[in-house]
Design a protein around this motif. Structure first.
Motif, short mmCIF file in Angstrom:
data_model
loop_
_atom_site.label_atom_id
_atom_site.label_comp_id
_atom_site.label_asym_id
_atom_site.label_seq_id
_atom_site.Cartn_x
_atom_site.Cartn_y
_atom_site.Cartn_z
N PRO A 115 16.33 6.69 -0.09
CA PRO A 115 16.71 7.73 0.86
C PRO A 115 15.95 7.53 2.17
CG PRO A 115 15.00 8.56 -0.56
CD PRO A 115 15.31 7.16 -1.04
N THR A 116 16.32 8.29 3.17
CA THR A 116 15.64 8.23 4.46
C THR A 116 14.13 8.40 4.30
OG1 THR A 116 17.61 9.11 5.56
CG2 THR A 116 15.54 9.29 6.75
N ALA A 117 13.71 9.32 3.45
CA ALA A 117 12.28 9.56 3.24
C ALA A 117 11.58 8.38 2.57
CB ALA A 117 12.08 10.82 2.41
N GLY A 118 12.33 7.41 2.07
CA GLY A 118 11.75 6.24 1.42
C GLY A 118 11.34 5.14 2.38
N ARG A 119 11.45 5.40 3.67
CA ARG A 119 11.10 4.37 4.66
C ARG A 119 9.68 3.83 4.51
NH1 ARG A 119 12.12 4.61 11.16
NH2 ARG A 119 11.08 2.64 11.63
N PRO A 120 8.64 4.66 4.30
CA PRO A 120 7.30 4.10 4.13
C PRO A 120 7.20 3.15 2.93
CG PRO A 120 7.15 6.43 4.63
CD PRO A 120 8.61 6.13 4.38
N ALA A 121 7.83 3.50 1.83
CA ALA A 121 7.81 2.62 0.66
C ALA A 121 8.54 1.32 0.94
CB ALA A 121 8.44 3.32 -0.55
N ALA A 122 9.70 1.40 1.59
CA ALA A 122 10.47 0.20 1.93
C ALA A 122 9.68 -0.70 2.87
CB ALA A 122 11.81 0.58 2.56
N THR A 123 8.99 -0.10 3.84
CA THR A 123 8.18 -0.88 4.77
C THR A 123 7.03 -1.57 4.03
OG1 THR A 123 8.75 0.59 6.60
CG2 THR A 123 6.77 -0.75 6.87
N TRP A 124 6.32 -0.82 3.20
CA TRP A 124 5.19 -1.39 2.45
C TRP A 124 5.66 -2.55 1.56
CZ3 TRP A 124 0.54 -2.76 1.59
CH2 TRP A 124 0.06 -3.00 0.30
N LEU A 125 6.78 -2.38 0.87
CA LEU A 125 7.23 -3.39 -0.09
C LEU A 125 7.94 -4.56 0.57
CD1 LEU A 125 8.21 -0.98 -2.96
CD2 LEU A 125 6.22 -2.52 -2.86
N SER A 126 8.07 -4.52 1.90
CA SER A 126 8.58 -5.68 2.63
C SER A 126 7.46 -6.38 3.41
CB SER A 126 9.69 -5.26 3.59
OG SER A 126 9.20 -4.41 4.61
N THR A 127 6.23 -5.90 3.22
CA THR A 127 5.08 -6.49 3.91
C THR A 127 4.60 -7.72 3.16
OG1 THR A 127 4.42 -4.31 4.69
CG2 THR A 127 2.73 -6.03 4.72
N GLY A 128 4.60 -8.86 3.82
CA GLY A 128 4.12 -10.09 3.22
C GLY A 128 2.63 -10.04 2.98
N GLY A 129 2.18 -10.71 1.93
CA GLY A 129 0.76 -10.83 1.65
C GLY A 129 0.14 -9.63 0.97
N ARG A 130 0.94 -8.61 0.59
CA ARG A 130 0.34 -7.47 -0.10
C ARG A 130 -0.12 -7.94 -1.49
NH1 ARG A 130 5.56 -7.28 -0.37
NH2 ARG A 130 6.56 -6.89 -2.37
N PRO A 131 -1.13 -7.28 -2.05
CA PRO A 131 -1.67 -7.74 -3.33
C PRO A 131 -0.68 -7.51 -4.48
CG PRO A 131 -2.71 -5.69 -2.64
CD PRO A 131 -1.83 -6.14 -1.51
N LEU A 132 -0.76 -8.36 -5.48
CA LEU A 132 0.08 -8.20 -6.67
C LEU A 132 -0.30 -6.92 -7.41
CD1 LEU A 132 2.07 -9.04 -8.86
CD2 LEU A 132 0.26 -10.45 -9.85
N GLN A 133 -1.57 -6.72 -7.62
CA GLN A 133 -2.03 -5.54 -8.35
C GLN A 133 -1.82 -4.29 -7.49
OE1 GLN A 133 -3.06 -5.73 -11.53
NE2 GLN A 133 -2.71 -7.95 -11.41
N GLY A 134 -1.22 -3.27 -8.09
CA GLY A 134 -1.09 -1.98 -7.41
C GLY A 134 -0.01 -1.92 -6.35
N GLN A 135 0.97 -2.81 -6.38
CA GLN A 135 2.04 -2.76 -5.37
C GLN A 135 2.72 -1.40 -5.33
OE1 GLN A 135 4.99 -5.83 -5.52
NE2 GLN A 135 3.47 -7.46 -5.63
N LEU A 136 2.82 -0.77 -6.48
CA LEU A 136 3.54 0.51 -6.55
C LEU A 136 2.62 1.72 -6.57
CD1 LEU A 136 6.37 -0.52 -9.02
CD2 LEU A 136 6.57 -0.07 -6.57
N SER A 137 1.32 1.51 -6.33
CA SER A 137 0.39 2.64 -6.37
C SER A 137 0.67 3.67 -5.28
CB SER A 137 -1.06 2.16 -6.29
OG SER A 137 -1.30 1.52 -5.05
N ARG A 138 1.31 3.25 -4.19
CA ARG A 138 1.66 4.16 -3.09
C ARG A 138 3.05 4.78 -3.25
NH1 ARG A 138 0.18 0.76 2.36
NH2 ARG A 138 -1.82 -0.05 1.65
#
Length: 150
Positions: free
Chosen positions: A63-86
């Motif tokens: 949904p529209t409110a999911g923009r922060p999650a979509a942005t975070w999960l398209s960020t290269g180099g984020r750690p494997l552990q805890g990707q979904l903690s946010r």
């Protein structure tokens, strides 16, 4: 292709107890009988290797409110552990993470793989789905940025 408006999804898989997630706008319905969908995934991504190993995956239509999650999960180099903690999520019947606030969710078993340049087309058979018919606020990707229908 920047002029082609698409919906935004988060696709997830679970491999060896670790969640792998990424934002994808290349998700498409393939067949109604049997119910099949596809996602296109870069061959050099961690999600690619994890889904090939696990054989199961989830799709959360954002949904529209999911923009922060979509942005975070398209960020290269984020750690494997805890990707979904946010990202508030729950487990589907296949064990994959599904975003709590999604407009709709699908759980899939990999049905076929097709090499296509630097991507793999992962076709999945939908084994469960849910949707909130009252929702009408999709997150859209158009001209390399997020937008809405409003």
């Amino acid at each position: 292709m920047a002029h082609f408006a698409t919906g935004v999804t988060v696709v997830t898989t679970l491999e060896d107890g670790h969640d792998h997630a990424m934002t994808a706008n290349s998700v498409t319905s393939v067949s109604l009988e049997p119910p099949l969908v596809l996602v296109c995934v870069r061959n050099d991504s961690g999600w690619h290797d994890a889904v090939l190993s696990s054989g199961v995956w989830g799709v959360s239509i954002m949904p529209t409110a999911g923009r922060p999650a979509a942005t975070w999960l398209s960020t290269g180099g984020r750690p494997l552990q805890g990707q979904l903690s946010r990202v508030p999520h729950h487990r589907g019947e296949l064990g994959v993470a599904l975003v709590d606030d999604a407009l709709a969710t699908l759980e899939c078993r990999t049905h076929a793989l097709h090499e296509a340049g630097d991507h793999t087309i992962v076709v999945g058979e939908v084994v469960s789905s849910s949707a909130d018919a009252r929702r009408d606020d999709p997150l859209i990707y158009y001209r390399s940025r997020y937008t809405t229908t409003r």
